[in-house]
Design a protein around this motif. Structure first.
Motif, PDB file in Angstrom:
ATOM      1  N   LEU A 102       0.815  -1.208   0.000  1.00 42.82           N
ATOM      2  CA  LEU A 102       0.000   0.000   0.000  1.00 42.82           C
ATOM      3  C   LEU A 102       0.852   1.262   0.000  1.00 42.82           C
ATOM      4  O   LEU A 102       0.493   2.265  -0.609  1.00 42.82           O
ATOM      5  CB  LEU A 102      -0.919   0.006   1.220  1.00 42.82           C
ATOM      6  CG  LEU A 102      -1.986  -1.084   1.260  1.00 42.82           C
ATOM      7  CD1 LEU A 102      -2.698  -1.049   2.601  1.00 42.82           C
ATOM      8  CD2 LEU A 102      -2.972  -0.904   0.137  1.00 42.82           C
ATOM      9  N   LEU A 103       1.978   1.206   0.689  1.00 40.73           N
ATOM     10  CA  LEU A 103       2.809   2.400   0.837  1.00 40.73           C
ATOM     11  C   LEU A 103       3.305   2.900  -0.506  1.00 40.73           C
ATOM     12  O   LEU A 103       3.452   4.094  -0.719  1.00 40.73           O
ATOM     13  CB  LEU A 103       3.999   2.113   1.763  1.00 40.73           C
ATOM     14  CG  LEU A 103       4.906   3.298   2.095  1.00 40.73           C
ATOM     15  CD1 LEU A 103       4.108   4.401   2.774  1.00 40.73           C
ATOM     16  CD2 LEU A 103       6.069   2.857   2.965  1.00 40.73           C
ATOM     17  N   PHE A 104       3.557   1.988  -1.441  1.00 43.50           N
ATOM     18  CA  PHE A 104       4.106   2.380  -2.734  1.00 43.50           C
ATOM     19  C   PHE A 104       3.035   2.424  -3.812  1.00 43.50           C
ATOM     20  O   PHE A 104       3.290   2.195  -4.978  1.00 43.50           O
ATOM     21  CB  PHE A 104       5.250   1.433  -3.125  1.00 43.50           C
ATOM     22  CG  PHE A 104       6.381   1.478  -2.140  1.00 43.50           C
ATOM     23  CD1 PHE A 104       6.973   2.681  -1.816  1.00 43.50           C
ATOM     24  CD2 PHE A 104       6.820   0.324  -1.515  1.00 43.50           C
ATOM     25  CE1 PHE A 104       7.999   2.737  -0.895  1.00 43.50           C
ATOM     26  CE2 PHE A 104       7.855   0.378  -0.590  1.00 43.50           C
ATOM     27  CZ  PHE A 104       8.444   1.587  -0.287  1.00 43.50           C
ATOM     28  N   GLN A 105       1.773   2.700  -3.387  1.00 45.82           N
ATOM     29  CA  GLN A 105       0.665   2.982  -4.286  1.00 45.82           C
ATOM     30  C   GLN A 105       0.312   1.816  -5.200  1.00 45.82           C
ATOM     31  O   GLN A 105      -0.185   2.024  -6.300  1.00 45.82           O
ATOM     32  CB  GLN A 105       0.964   4.227  -5.127  1.00 45.82           C
ATOM     33  CG  GLN A 105       0.940   5.518  -4.319  1.00 45.82           C
ATOM     34  CD  GLN A 105       1.040   6.746  -5.196  1.00 45.82           C
ATOM     35  OE1 GLN A 105       2.011   6.910  -5.919  1.00 45.82           O
ATOM     36  NE2 GLN A 105       0.048   7.594  -5.139  1.00 45.82           N
ATOM     37  N   GLU A 106       0.583   0.584  -4.777  1.00 46.80           N
ATOM     38  CA  GLU A 106       0.083  -0.549  -5.530  1.00 46.80           C
ATOM     39  C   GLU A 106      -1.418  -0.691  -5.335  1.00 46.80           C
ATOM     40  O   GLU A 106      -2.091  -1.339  -6.129  1.00 46.80           O
ATOM     41  CB  GLU A 106       0.823  -1.823  -5.108  1.00 46.80           C
ATOM     42  CG  GLU A 106       2.297  -1.800  -5.506  1.00 46.80           C
ATOM     43  CD  GLU A 106       3.059  -3.007  -4.979  1.00 46.80           C
ATOM     44  OE1 GLU A 106       2.426  -3.925  -4.454  1.00 46.80           O
ATOM     45  OE2 GLU A 106       4.301  -3.010  -5.105  1.00 46.80           O
ATOM     46  N   ALA A 107      -1.950  -0.115  -4.273  1.00 41.15           N
ATOM     47  CA  ALA A 107      -3.393  -0.063  -4.041  1.00 41.15           C
ATOM     48  C   ALA A 107      -3.682   1.076  -3.068  1.00 41.15           C
ATOM     49  O   ALA A 107      -2.843   1.440  -2.248  1.00 41.15           O
ATOM     50  CB  ALA A 107      -3.902  -1.389  -3.489  1.00 41.15           C
ATOM     51  N   ASP A 108      -4.886   1.638  -3.178  1.00 45.46           N
ATOM     52  CA  ASP A 108      -5.320   2.668  -2.241  1.00 45.46           C
ATOM     53  C   ASP A 108      -5.998   2.053  -1.021  1.00 45.46           C
ATOM     54  O   ASP A 108      -5.898   2.577   0.088  1.00 45.46           O
ATOM     55  CB  ASP A 108      -6.299   3.628  -2.924  1.00 45.46           C
ATOM     56  CG  ASP A 108      -5.689   4.299  -4.141  1.00 45.46           C
ATOM     57  OD1 ASP A 108      -4.514   4.698  -4.054  1.00 45.46           O
ATOM     58  OD2 ASP A 108      -6.373   4.415  -5.171  1.00 45.46           O
ATOM     59  N   ILE A 109      -6.726   0.962  -1.254  1.00 43.61           N
ATOM     60  CA  ILE A 109      -7.415   0.244  -0.190  1.00 43.61           C
ATOM     61  C   ILE A 109      -7.168  -1.243  -0.390  1.00 43.61           C
ATOM     62  O   ILE A 109      -7.210  -1.738  -1.514  1.00 43.61           O
ATOM     63  CB  ILE A 109      -8.940   0.515  -0.213  1.00 43.61           C
ATOM     64  CG1 ILE A 109      -9.233   2.006   0.001  1.00 43.61           C
ATOM     65  CG2 ILE A 109      -9.663  -0.320   0.846  1.00 43.61           C
ATOM     66  CD1 ILE A 109     -10.703   2.370  -0.157  1.00 43.61           C
ATOM     67  N   ALA A 110      -6.909  -1.950   0.686  1.00 39.75           N
ATOM     68  CA  ALA A 110      -6.721  -3.397   0.619  1.00 39.75           C
ATOM     69  C   ALA A 110      -7.697  -4.090   1.558  1.00 39.75           C
ATOM     70  O   ALA A 110      -7.897  -3.638   2.690  1.00 39.75           O
ATOM     71  CB  ALA A 110      -5.285  -3.779   0.982  1.00 39.75           C
ATOM     72  N   VAL A 111      -8.304  -5.167   1.074  1.00 38.37           N
ATOM     73  CA  VAL A 111      -9.090  -6.058   1.921  1.00 38.37           C
ATOM     74  C   VAL A 111      -8.174  -7.220   2.281  1.00 38.37           C
ATOM     75  O   VAL A 111      -7.739  -7.975   1.409  1.00 38.37           O
ATOM     76  CB  VAL A 111     -10.352  -6.570   1.193  1.00 38.37           C
ATOM     77  CG1 VAL A 111     -11.173  -7.463   2.121  1.00 38.37           C
ATOM     78  CG2 VAL A 111     -11.193  -5.406   0.683  1.00 38.37           C
TER      79      VAL A 111
END
Length: 298
Positions: A141-150
């Motif tokens: 998440l930190l490197f913008q691979e996703a904005d929100i993770a489930v």
């Protein structure tokens, strides 16, 4: 200082960090969504640029040289600083709800749960675009691979806002067609005499059964597959008894839940988002929507 270092690419630093953390070119290539030969060439490029050897080969992949060990903390700090720069730039650029949100979830959740939620959310907020990333890998998440993770595990990254929104219980299921063919199991012995579906290379199901005191090995499973969606489709097609999330299984009219004397463990469900990005209105809106709606479908 060598003037060429002024032109050292941020991407090369990120690749150095990825290879160092994963321990192999193939794992880093998968994480960065690039080919293994490309990662190999870029490792050689950064070593040539710096004038030092960063890695050495061993049986399990790549290890850090003494120079690599010394430089890794600085490379991580630079990589994290670049990520924070991009996050803050995104926060400054975006205002209001219009724009896109990138969400990652497991293959099963992405296929069988998220489409209903995305449809409902988009009806209310058509100006927000959704990028859904089905993946059983932990996206960074930190490197913008996703904005929100489930997540089905507790997030441990720093600078992440994480909220446990519930648990998803697991159960055993078989298709009605399969049970019509072999008969409904009336006892525990009947149940374990049926064909079962397991994972192939992953030992997750096998280990769980062994820890529960069941004397089974890989050959206990008549059909094996690691892809979670294909696994579930094998259950639905009548290939045998399989493990699945109860909230998904009971919604499928083609399946029957098979009860055990002892309930199976539940998986925790977390939502996670970078702290800075969660302040962007559209990301916060979707985060709060999923926190409310997702537990009702699990």
């Amino acid at each position: 200082m060598n003037s060429s270092l002024h032109h050292l690419s941020w991407d090369l630093i990120g690749i150095f960090v990825a290879v160092a953390e994963t321990g192999s070119l193939s794992a880093a290539a998968k994480q960065l969504n690039q080919s293994q030969p490309t990662i190999g060439r870029q490792v050689k490029a950064i070593e040539a640029e710096l004038g030092v050897s960063l890695f050495y080969r061993h049986q399990r992949g790549l290890g850090l040289t003494e120079d690599g060990e010394a430089l890794l903390p600085h490379a991580k700090a630079m990589h994290a600083a670049a990520a924070q720069f991009l996050l803050h730039a995104e926060e400054r650029k975006q205002s209001g709800f219009a724009g896109s949100v990138r969400v990652t979830a497991s293959q099963v959740i992405s296929n069988y749960v998220m489409p209903k939620l995305i449809a409902e959310f988009r009806q209310a907020y058509p100006e927000i675009q959704i990028d859904l990333v089905p993946s059983d890998d932990a996206q960074n998440l930190l490197f913008q691979e996703a904005d929100i993770a489930v997540r089905m595990f507790t997030p441990t990254q720093l600078d992440i806002v994480a909220k446990k929104i519930g648990e998803t219980p697991l159960g055993l299921f078989a298709s009605k067609a399969f049970l019509e063919r072999v008969g409904m199991p009336m006892t525990r012995e009947d149940l374990f005499a049926l064909d079962w579906i397991g994972y192939d290379r992953s030992d997750l199901i096998l280990r769980g059964m062994q820890e529960a005191g069941l004397e089974v090995d890989r050959d206990f499973f008549s059909v094996r597959c690691d892809d979670r969606v294909t696994y579930w489709e094998l259950v639905r097609a009548g290939c045998g008894v399989g493990l699945g999330q109860i909230g998904i299984g009971v919604e499928d009219d083609s399946l029957v839940r098979l009860e055990l004397e002892d309930p199976l463990p539940a998986l925790p469900v977390w939502l996670a988002s970078p702290h800075t990005l969660k302040q962007i209105p559209r990301i916060k809106l979707l985060f709060d929507f999923l926190a409310e709606k997702l537990p009702k479908l699990l």
